[in-house]
Scaffold this active site. Structure first.
Site, PDB file in Angstrom:
ATOM      1  N   LYS A 175       0.890  -1.178   0.000  1.00 19.72           N
ATOM      2  CA  LYS A 175       0.000   0.000   0.000  1.00 19.72           C
ATOM      3  C   LYS A 175       0.922   1.220   0.000  1.00 19.72           C
ATOM      4  CE  LYS A 175      -1.756   3.117   1.965  1.00 19.72           C
ATOM      5  NZ  LYS A 175      -1.587   4.536   1.526  1.00 19.72           N
ATOM      6  N   GLY A 228       6.686   5.381   8.332  1.00 17.83           N
ATOM      7  CA  GLY A 228       5.844   6.576   8.312  1.00 17.83           C
ATOM      8  C   GLY A 228       5.928   7.301   9.639  1.00 17.83           C
ATOM      9  N   VAL A 232       0.908   7.249  13.372  1.00 17.31           N
ATOM     10  CA  VAL A 232       0.299   6.090  12.682  1.00 17.31           C
ATOM     11  C   VAL A 232       0.985   4.798  13.130  1.00 17.31           C
ATOM     12  CG1 VAL A 232      -0.134   5.025  10.432  1.00 17.31           C
ATOM     13  CG2 VAL A 232      -0.456   7.487  10.711  1.00 17.31           C
ATOM     14  N   GLY A 233       2.294   4.868  13.328  1.00 11.94           N
ATOM     15  CA  GLY A 233       3.040   3.684  13.778  1.00 11.94           C
ATOM     16  C   GLY A 233       2.502   3.134  15.095  1.00 11.94           C
ATOM     17  N   GLU A 250       9.394   1.808  11.164  1.00 11.99           N
ATOM     18  CA  GLU A 250      10.455   2.805  10.936  1.00 11.99           C
ATOM     19  C   GLU A 250       9.765   4.160  10.985  1.00 11.99           C
ATOM     20  OE1 GLU A 250      13.613   2.279  10.568  1.00 11.99           O
ATOM     21  OE2 GLU A 250      13.593   0.108  10.360  1.00 11.99           O
ATOM     22  N   CYS A 284      13.416  11.310   6.902  1.00 11.52           N
ATOM     23  CA  CYS A 284      13.362  10.901   8.309  1.00 11.52           C
ATOM     24  C   CYS A 284      14.706  11.165   8.978  1.00 11.52           C
ATOM     25  CB  CYS A 284      12.992   9.441   8.409  1.00 11.52           C
ATOM     26  SG  CYS A 284      14.019   8.414   7.370  1.00 11.52           S
ATOM     27  N   GLU A 385       9.092  16.648  15.315  1.00 11.82           N
ATOM     28  CA  GLU A 385       9.473  16.521  13.902  1.00 11.82           C
ATOM     29  C   GLU A 385       8.644  17.488  13.067  1.00 11.82           C
ATOM     30  OE1 GLU A 385       8.393  12.916  11.683  1.00 11.82           O
ATOM     31  OE2 GLU A 385      10.496  12.760  11.077  1.00 11.82           O
TER      32      GLU A 385
HETATM   33  P1  NAD Z   1       2.167   8.738   7.438  1.00 17.74           P
HETATM   34  O1  NAD Z   1       2.328   7.987   8.707  1.00 17.74           O
HETATM   35  O2  NAD Z   1       1.117   9.780   7.376  1.00 17.74           O
HETATM   36  O3  NAD Z   1       1.841   7.745   6.239  1.00 17.74           O
HETATM   37  C1  NAD Z   1       2.685   6.655   5.916  1.00 17.74           C
HETATM   38  C2  NAD Z   1       1.859   5.583   5.229  1.00 17.74           C
HETATM   39  O4  NAD Z   1       0.896   5.083   6.159  1.00 17.74           O
HETATM   40  C3  NAD Z   1       1.069   6.072   4.025  1.00 17.74           C
HETATM   41  O5  NAD Z   1       1.052   5.082   3.028  1.00 17.74           O
HETATM   42  C4  NAD Z   1      -0.334   6.271   4.605  1.00 17.74           C
HETATM   43  O6  NAD Z   1      -1.343   6.170   3.653  1.00 17.74           O
HETATM   44  C5  NAD Z   1      -0.408   5.127   5.594  1.00 17.74           C
HETATM   45  N1  NAD Z   1      -1.368   5.296   6.682  1.00 17.74           N
HETATM   46  C6  NAD Z   1      -1.865   6.470   7.191  1.00 17.74           C
HETATM   47  N2  NAD Z   1      -2.750   6.203   8.173  1.00 17.74           N
HETATM   48  C7  NAD Z   1      -2.823   4.861   8.303  1.00 17.74           C
HETATM   49  C8  NAD Z   1      -3.540   3.983   9.159  1.00 17.74           C
HETATM   50  N3  NAD Z   1      -4.379   4.445  10.081  1.00 17.74           N
HETATM   51  N4  NAD Z   1      -3.353   2.666   9.031  1.00 17.74           N
HETATM   52  C9  NAD Z   1      -2.478   2.168   8.117  1.00 17.74           C
HETATM   53  N5  NAD Z   1      -1.782   2.948   7.269  1.00 17.74           N
HETATM   54  C10 NAD Z   1      -1.939   4.281   7.360  1.00 17.74           C
HETATM   55  O7  NAD Z   1       3.609   9.320   7.093  1.00 17.74           O
HETATM   56  P2  NAD Z   1       4.032  10.208   5.849  1.00 17.74           P
HETATM   57  O8  NAD Z   1       3.566  11.589   6.060  1.00 17.74           O
HETATM   58  O9  NAD Z   1       3.670   9.508   4.583  1.00 17.74           O
HETATM   59  O10 NAD Z   1       5.640  10.135   5.971  1.00 17.74           O
HETATM   60  C11 NAD Z   1       6.369  10.979   6.776  1.00 17.74           C
HETATM   61  C12 NAD Z   1       6.789  10.267   8.047  1.00 17.74           C
HETATM   62  O11 NAD Z   1       7.504   9.082   7.732  1.00 17.74           O
HETATM   63  C13 NAD Z   1       7.755  11.094   8.874  1.00 17.74           C
HETATM   64  O12 NAD Z   1       7.406  10.998  10.218  1.00 17.74           O
HETATM   65  C14 NAD Z   1       9.097  10.446   8.609  1.00 17.74           C
HETATM   66  O13 NAD Z   1      10.060  10.646   9.606  1.00 17.74           O
HETATM   67  C15 NAD Z   1       8.710   9.025   8.469  1.00 17.74           C
HETATM   68  N6  NAD Z   1       9.730   8.278   7.730  1.00 17.74           N
HETATM   69  C16 NAD Z   1      10.505   7.390   8.431  1.00 17.74           C
HETATM   70  C17 NAD Z   1      11.519   6.684   7.795  1.00 17.74           C
HETATM   71  C18 NAD Z   1      12.366   5.705   8.549  1.00 17.74           C
HETATM   72  O14 NAD Z   1      12.948   4.828   7.916  1.00 17.74           O
HETATM   73  N7  NAD Z   1      12.488   5.801   9.864  1.00 17.74           N
HETATM   74  C19 NAD Z   1      11.717   6.877   6.430  1.00 17.74           C
HETATM   75  C20 NAD Z   1      10.916   7.790   5.750  1.00 17.74           C
HETATM   76  C21 NAD Z   1       9.912   8.469   6.419  1.00 17.74           C
END
Ligand code: NAD
Length: 495
Positions: A175, A228, A232-233, A250, A284, A385
């Protein structure tokens, strides 16, 4: 007519069962409609998971070196289409071409690394404690993996999950982020062309709350791998916890670069610029705090401000541009909110702090490179962040203070120290609480054959990349072969 894109389920390109779609527009110019993508729901997820479940029965039995041969072909195709993929990424994600080429290269490196690993995937053989008995441990695939990815590395992050999952014998449902669906679709065309069998990889586009959540909850998904936001994590982890499902997370970062008074200051300034404003600060691992010794703070800050003001902002497809837009309107509003928070907290805005909407930036989500100084370690702009081009400069008076400030956030992803003192460098390697530490380099720049991930609220203890990633995508099985022809009792017959 807008381009219409599909999901890829059970070897077939198909629309969402509901026929609903969503728009994908360029963040550099929101008049540019890239295409319409399936706004899928739980029914599409169910079809994808059942295809992956069916395919797992045969894919797990394909020898890993044979699975590796397919990944070699994927790597070759990614190489062939590197420029095309980079342009697709820049159009929908915004970062400059130089960076999206790097993102595709990371996918290529990841393909070859995992393809080669198909001839290794080492377990252990070890002596058994009883005579005429053999003991070993082997890695076993887990089953259907749900992969959920963000938009900031639209190719690299899916490859970091999907290639190790496949080489280990799992099947997947991806996804991708709703802001970058085109890269994922093109990536899947390449997987199909390389010969990945039907059902082994499935792609379901749509919203996180709908498609992502359905994937996490699906009872036939054995493992969720998520990159992400921390918010959400946490939600995903709690659902997986309730269902005793494997989950790797992550998440975010609040990465700091330390500059000691003995450092090569020119190098440190260059590193901070790249770390803070590369990818418009949307990594990130982006440098969002500069922790600089008082004795050199004024010099470093002045140099940074002067250089930041010269950064060319614009459409990433223009090779002269150095910094593209933010990903969307919500991201720009969030950055603006943090600028106000910084001002209210009495940090001093040295440059930037505003939307850039003149000239070629009129129709995109552009933002000026921003630097605050006089930032205190406990201010919100030094703790939370922001995920934009905002650097907070914090002054310190000693090495010990620098380490304490660096460690003083809930996150622990990446870090860096600029110093020419070998004692300080080694103490920093030991005492900094992050998953990644750079000495005399910026906080960004991971390579695919080393473990990637963070401590504290950045994740839940897993690492992607390198060979550490196989601990996410396999279960250990211990096997004992008794060829003594009699019953032997461990711990009982061996004294
Ligand atoms: P996000 O958490 O909003 O979304 C990430 C993914 O999760 C998307 O595909 C989104 O559609 C999905 N998602 C959203 N809500 C969900 C739910 N309730 N259940 C399941 N899936 C859901 O993050 P973003 O804005 O896309 O990305 C930015 C974030 O990602 C930042 O916090 C960044 O630090 C982090 N990030 C971390 C790493 C790492 O390796 N540590 C790498 C890149 C980005």
């Amino acid at each position: 007519m807008a381009n219409l894109f599909s999901n890829y389920i059970d070897g077939k390109w198909q629309p969402a069962k509901s026929s609903k779609t969503f728009e994908n527009r360029s963040p550099a110019n929101h008049n540019d409609l890239i295409g319409l993508f399936p706004a899928s729901d739980a029914a599409d997820v169910d079809a994808a998971v059942s295809a992956a479940k069916k395919a797992f029965a045969s894919w797990r039995l394909v020898p890993a070196p044979k699975r590796g041969e397919i990944l070699y072909r994927v790597g070759e195709l990614l190489k062939q289409h590197k420029e095309e993929l980079a342009r697709i990424e820049t159009c929908e994600m915004g970062k400059v071409l130089k960076e999206t080429r790097g993102d595709v290269q990371e996918g290529i490196d990841c393909a070859f690394l995992n393809a080669g690993e198909g001839r290794r995937l080492f377990g252990e053989t070890t002596p058994a404690e009883l005579p005429d008995k053999f003991a070993m441990s082997v890695r076993m695939p887990i089953g259907v993996c749900g992969l959920i990815t963000p938009w900031n590395f639209p190719l690299a992050i899916p490859t970091w999950k999907l290639f190790p999952a496949l080489i280990c014998g799992n099947t997947v449902v991806l996804k991708p982020a709703e802001d970058t669906p085109h890269t994922a679709s093109r990536f899947f065309e390449i997987l199909v062309e390389a010969g990945v069998p039907p059902g082994v990889v499935n792609l379901v586009h749509g919203r996180g709350e709908e498609v992502g959540a359905a994937l996490v909850r699906h009872r036939d998904v054995q493992l969720v791998s998520f990159t992400g936001s921390a918010a959400v994590g946490r939600e995903i982890a709690s659902v997986c916890g309730q269902n005793l499902k494997r989950v790797s997370l992550e998440l975010g970062g609040k990465n700091g670069q330390i500059v000691m008074e003995d450092a090569d200051l020119e190098l440190a300034v260059e590193g901070a610029l790249w770390g803070a404003f590369g990818t418009t600060g949307q990594r990130c691992t982006a440098t969002s705090r500069l922790i600089v010794h008082r004795a050199v703070a004024a010099k470093v800050t002045d140099a940074l401000v002067a250089r930041a003001e010269k950064i060319r902002i614009g459409d990433g497809l223009d090779e002269r541009v150095e910094m593209g837009p933010l990903i969307n309107q919500a991201a720009r509003e969030k950055v603006l909110r943090y600028i106000e928070i910084g001002k209210q907290e009495s940090a001093r805005l040295r440059t930037g702090g505003a939307i850039q909407n003149s000239g070629n930036c009129a129709n995109g989500y552009f933002f000026q490179p921003t630097i605050f100084d006089q930032v205190k370690p406990t201010m919100r702009i030094a703790q939370e962040e922001i995920f934009g081009p905002v650097l907070s400069i914090i002054e310190i008076g000693s090495f010990e203070e620098a380490i304490a400030v660096l460690n003083g956030t809930p996150y622990g992803l990446s870090s860096s120290i600029y110093t020419n003192d070998v004692t300080r460098a080694f103490r920093a390697m030991r005492d900094i609480e992050t998953g990644i530490t750079y000495i005399n380099g910026p906080t960004i720049g991971a390579e695919v054959h080393l473990p990637f991930g963070g401590v504290k609220d950045t994740g839940n203890g897993h690492r992607e990349a390198g060979t550490a990633v196989y601990d996410i995508f396999t279960e250990w099985k211990s096997i004992y072969v008794d060829y003594s022809g009699k019953l032997q009792k461990a711990q009982i017959d061996n004294n």
